[in-house]
Scaffold this motif. Structure first.
Motif, PDB file in Angstrom:
ATOM      1  N   UNK A   1       0.851  -1.188   0.000  1.00  0.00           N
ATOM      2  CA  UNK A   1       0.000   0.000   0.000  1.00  0.00           C
ATOM      3  C   UNK A   1       0.886   1.238   0.000  1.00  0.00           C
ATOM      4  N   UNK A   2       0.679   2.093  -0.987  1.00  0.00           N
ATOM      5  CA  UNK A   2       1.495   3.301  -1.133  1.00  0.00           C
ATOM      6  C   UNK A   2       0.591   4.522  -1.261  1.00  0.00           C
TER       7      UNK A   2
ATOM      8  N   UNK B   1      -4.499  -6.488   0.892  1.00  0.00           N
ATOM      9  CA  UNK B   1      -5.601  -6.078   1.755  1.00  0.00           C
ATOM     10  C   UNK B   1      -5.196  -5.123   2.868  1.00  0.00           C
ATOM     11  N   UNK B   2      -4.052  -4.444   2.722  1.00  0.00           N
ATOM     12  CA  UNK B   2      -3.820  -3.274   3.570  1.00  0.00           C
ATOM     13  C   UNK B   2      -4.797  -2.201   3.117  1.00  0.00           C
ATOM     14  N   UNK B   3      -4.988  -1.179   3.916  1.00  0.00           N
ATOM     15  CA  UNK B   3      -6.099  -0.267   3.631  1.00  0.00           C
ATOM     16  C   UNK B   3      -5.740   1.171   3.970  1.00  0.00           C
TER      17      UNK B   3
ATOM     18  N   UNK C   1     -13.255   4.813   2.727  1.00  0.00           N
ATOM     19  CA  UNK C   1     -12.185   3.889   2.355  1.00  0.00           C
ATOM     20  C   UNK C   1     -11.690   4.235   0.957  1.00  0.00           C
ATOM     21  N   UNK C   2     -10.374   4.406   0.828  1.00  0.00           N
ATOM     22  CA  UNK C   2      -9.777   4.825  -0.434  1.00  0.00           C
ATOM     23  C   UNK C   2      -9.247   3.655  -1.256  1.00  0.00           C
TER      24      UNK C   2
ATOM     25  N   UNK D   1      -3.200   4.867   7.093  1.00  0.00           N
ATOM     26  CA  UNK D   1      -2.653   3.782   6.288  1.00  0.00           C
ATOM     27  C   UNK D   1      -2.316   2.651   7.255  1.00  0.00           C
ATOM     28  N   UNK D   2      -2.855   1.454   7.023  1.00  0.00           N
ATOM     29  CA  UNK D   2      -2.590   0.369   7.968  1.00  0.00           C
ATOM     30  C   UNK D   2      -2.678  -0.988   7.299  1.00  0.00           C
ATOM     31  N   UNK D   3      -1.890  -1.927   7.809  1.00  0.00           N
ATOM     32  CA  UNK D   3      -1.977  -3.303   7.356  1.00  0.00           C
ATOM     33  C   UNK D   3      -3.266  -3.929   7.887  1.00  0.00           C
TER      34      UNK D   3
END
Length: 388
Positions: A149-150, A165-167, A183-184, A279-281
């Protein structure tokens, strides 16, 4: 309270030693947890248009989450890399993806969705080359992968790229002045019906493309995420794993890639009501909803807010197993994985006033490369010529 301009000056004149030392959780617990030796954090730092808070907890014997924040004059880069099967893929992404992005950005003088996609592609190609070279000595490297996720904030726009599936979740103020979660990213996980439908549609001749196993939908009965960096054995036949490793052995060779490294991409001009992005796993989202997370960030002070989210999730993980966090945090790494995953949380605050003050007063922004948990801080080279 310090003005935005005073806070920027303070950040720029702070001693370098401020950034040379990482923190392990040994405080008095004011952010919801203390004395958890597997928690690492940066409670509050500056970036190009605001502040950020950063926290990581280890659960595995060897941590598989890697992460970074790059702050520079031109923008801010955020990366969360949730590895599986081992740390090699997430570590590789941490060492290479930002370099590819920065090189492409300098060549083009800008950030675009296409540049983000190209950086992902170059990182995937590089890791598959590493797998090819290492296969003889370490066959199971073909089964190691990473979600990725960036986020990039540049020129008033937030760019997002994601596999796995990080978000990323943004907190916005509604017209009624209430904080609302949006949610982006999409979760590339077989637990999502749309992901299963997509897989079945692209593999109509494979009745076992998704299988319910151990209470969860899994691709080929093995893995839940449908997109990743790595997992070479599910992408190219040359990386197939033999029957001496039954967990990763496929009864029949794949005819075409089962997983993809193509990121979902989006861009969003930041608006005055956009207050922060989390940003989180997936380890965080397993224990709280998007709305619960943004309400915590909005309600509590910024300092230590990533750590507060983290410890809230850990308390919930313990509660599900009828265990208090005080008991959970005494457990060693490895044993902790039975209760929760490695978890990375980065909260990016978006302060338009700070961005304006920085630009109008030609003030400096700390140019730092911070790697989560592995205790390294170095100068960042996230600078390129803006086109305006």
């Amino acid at each position: 309270m310090l003005s935005w301009l005073e806070r920027i000056v303070s950040a720029c004149w702070r001693p370098v030693g401020r950034y040379a030392r990482m923190n392990k959780d040994n405080d008095d617990g004011s952010c919801g947890g203390g004395n958890d030796q597997l928690v690492w954090y940066r409670d509050l730092d500056k970036h190009s248009c605001g502040e950020f808070s950063f926290a990581v907890v280890q659960a595995n014997v060897v941590i598989e989450d890697h992460s970074q924040v790059e702050t520079g004059r031109d923008g801010t880069f955020i990366g969360v890399y949730d590895g599986h099967g081992g740390p090699e893929a997430s570590r590789f992404v941490s060492e290479h993806l930002f370099r590819h992005l920065n090189k492409l950005a300098k060549e083009n003088g800008s950030i675009t969705e296409e540049i983000l996609s190209a950086a992902f592609s170059a990182t995937e190609d590089g890791f598959l080359t590493l797998v090819r070279r290492s296969l003889g000595l370490k066959p199971l490297i073909a089964a190691i992968g990473s979600c990725c996720l960036v986020g990039v904030i540049w020129n008033g726009t937030l760019y997002i790229a994601n596999v796995g599936d990080s978000r990323a979740v943004i907190g916005c103020l509604s017209k009624s002045n209430k904080i609302v979660a949006e949610q982006l990213t999409s979760d590339h996980n077989a637990c999502m019906e749309e992901v299963r439908d997509e897989l079945r549609s692209s593999h109509p001749d494979d009745s076992h493309i998704v299988v319910m196993k151990n209470g969860a939908w899994r691709i080929k009965g093995i893995i839940q995420v449908s997109r990743s960096i790595g997992d070479a054995y599910l992408k190219q036949p040359e990386f197939s794993i033999d029957s001496s490793f039954p967990r990763f052995h496929l009864a029949e060779p794949i005819r075409r890639p089962v997983l993809s490294a193509e990121p979902s991409l989006s861009s969003r001009p930041l608006q005055p009501n956009d207050k922060f992005v989390i940003f989180a796993s997936d380890g965080l989202w397993e224990h709280m909803t998007n709305q619960e997370a943004v309400e915590i960030v909005y309600k509590y002070p910024r300092t230590g807010i990533a750590r507060r989210l983290l410890t809230t999730a850990l308390k919930e993980a313990g509660r599900k197993r009828e265990m208090r966090y005080d008991e959970l945090k005494k457990m060693e790494k490895g044993v902790r994985r039975h209760y929760h995953d490695d978890i990375t949380v980065i909260v990016i605050f978006v302060d338009r006033e700070m961005k304006t003050a920085t630009r109008d007063n030609n003030m400096c922004v700390p140019e730092l490369s911070i790697r989560g948990f592995i205790d390294t801080v170095a100068p960042s080279n996230f600078n390129f010529t803006q086109t305006t």
